[in-house]
Design a protein around this motif. Sequence first.
Motif, PDB file in Angstrom:
ATOM      1  N   UNK A 142       0.825  -1.215   0.000  1.00  0.00           N
ATOM      2  CA  UNK A 142       0.000   0.000   0.000  1.00  0.00           C
ATOM      3  C   UNK A 142       0.857   1.264   0.000  1.00  0.00           C
ATOM      4  N   UNK A 143       2.033   1.202   0.611  1.00  0.00           N
ATOM      5  CA  UNK A 143       2.894   2.385   0.670  1.00  0.00           C
ATOM      6  C   UNK A 143       3.886   2.446  -0.494  1.00  0.00           C
ATOM      7  N   UNK A 144       3.683   1.597  -1.496  1.00  0.00           N
ATOM      8  CA  UNK A 144       4.594   1.568  -2.645  1.00  0.00           C
ATOM      9  C   UNK A 144       4.396   2.836  -3.492  1.00  0.00           C
ATOM     10  N   UNK A 145       5.488   3.479  -3.857  1.00  0.00           N
ATOM     11  CA  UNK A 145       5.453   4.676  -4.690  1.00  0.00           C
ATOM     12  C   UNK A 145       5.936   4.352  -6.098  1.00  0.00           C
ATOM     13  N   UNK A 146       5.044   4.566  -7.043  1.00  0.00           N
ATOM     14  CA  UNK A 146       5.370   4.266  -8.433  1.00  0.00           C
ATOM     15  C   UNK A 146       6.336   5.316  -8.974  1.00  0.00           C
ATOM     16  N   UNK A 147       7.380   4.863  -9.642  1.00  0.00           N
ATOM     17  CA  UNK A 147       8.386   5.761 -10.217  1.00  0.00           C
ATOM     18  C   UNK A 147       8.304   5.827 -11.737  1.00  0.00           C
ATOM     19  N   UNK A 148       7.277   5.211 -12.323  1.00  0.00           N
ATOM     20  CA  UNK A 148       7.131   5.237 -13.785  1.00  0.00           C
ATOM     21  C   UNK A 148       6.750   6.638 -14.244  1.00  0.00           C
ATOM     22  N   UNK A 149       7.237   6.999 -15.439  1.00  0.00           N
ATOM     23  CA  UNK A 149       6.962   8.317 -16.005  1.00  0.00           C
ATOM     24  C   UNK A 149       6.714   8.216 -17.498  1.00  0.00           C
ATOM     25  N   UNK A 150       5.998   9.258 -17.996  1.00  0.00           N
ATOM     26  CA  UNK A 150       5.775   9.399 -19.439  1.00  0.00           C
ATOM     27  C   UNK A 150       6.399  10.727 -19.883  1.00  0.00           C
ATOM     28  N   UNK A 151       6.911  10.702 -21.108  1.00  0.00           N
ATOM     29  CA  UNK A 151       7.479  11.903 -21.716  1.00  0.00           C
ATOM     30  C   UNK A 151       6.744  12.161 -23.026  1.00  0.00           C
ATOM     31  N   UNK A 152       6.118  13.340 -23.132  1.00  0.00           N
ATOM     32  CA  UNK A 152       5.392  13.711 -24.347  1.00  0.00           C
ATOM     33  C   UNK A 152       6.207  14.790 -25.069  1.00  0.00           C
TER      34      UNK A 152
END
Length: 272
Positions: A77-87
Amino acid sequence: MSIELDPSSQLSFRRPLTEAIKESLIIRNPTQLPIAFKVKTTAPKQYCVRPNSGRIEPGEELEVQVQMQAMKEDPPADFKCKDKFLVQSVAITAEREQIAAADLWPTMERDAKDQIREKKIRCAFLPALEHAITQIQEEDESVSQPIVATHQQSPQGVAPQVAHPQTTSSISAAPSLVSRDSYNSTTSTSTGADANKLKRDLENAQHIIHNLQNSVKQLEAETSTLRQRKTDGSSSSAPTLTAVHVAQPQGFPASYVAGAALIAFIFAYLFF
């Protein structure tokens, strides 16, 4: 001028993440020239973007579908997503209209990289819908909880206390305080009343003493007269006692008057 994104900074995916989740990203072109765009991600195996590149005419917008692949299990539950998108986006000028779509981005990255505009969007994992609803209900209940008034007998001059739900324990544990002005006023009033009473008692006592002194003088005079009669041979006559009436001041104890009368009687007896 670059493109506009909706959402502008964060793309959210609601749990459970063990199922494929699809979200939308709107790309708008507020400029007066056509714009070419391209979407990149830091986790290409986790996300599927359709379309991941294209062209948007002036004043128009395009919806891009972003699908996150199902995970084997939900992260903590405390996991922080580090995925990102670049447009990335670039304006299509008249000269660039002659470039084929497949060659546009390689040409721009090679010859006009400084003209490419970029915007980043981070990813976030939201709690499950049921959990979010429960959390909202708990917050509503805590906000709508009525204020509880504590009915306690307050000292004179102190306003009654009203306790809020979150601070009831701290308020009930706190001692009641009396303001310094109220305390000083009460003390001065009590001291003044005591001083006046003592003053009245002193005046009454002085008045009694004065009356007793007058009575003693009168008794001495009568005693002297009786002795003179005895000397003249009038011993057969019985001594006469004159009743001394001592005025009792209003409000003074009767025991003081009785004592004064007793002293006068004893004094007369001793000298007769």
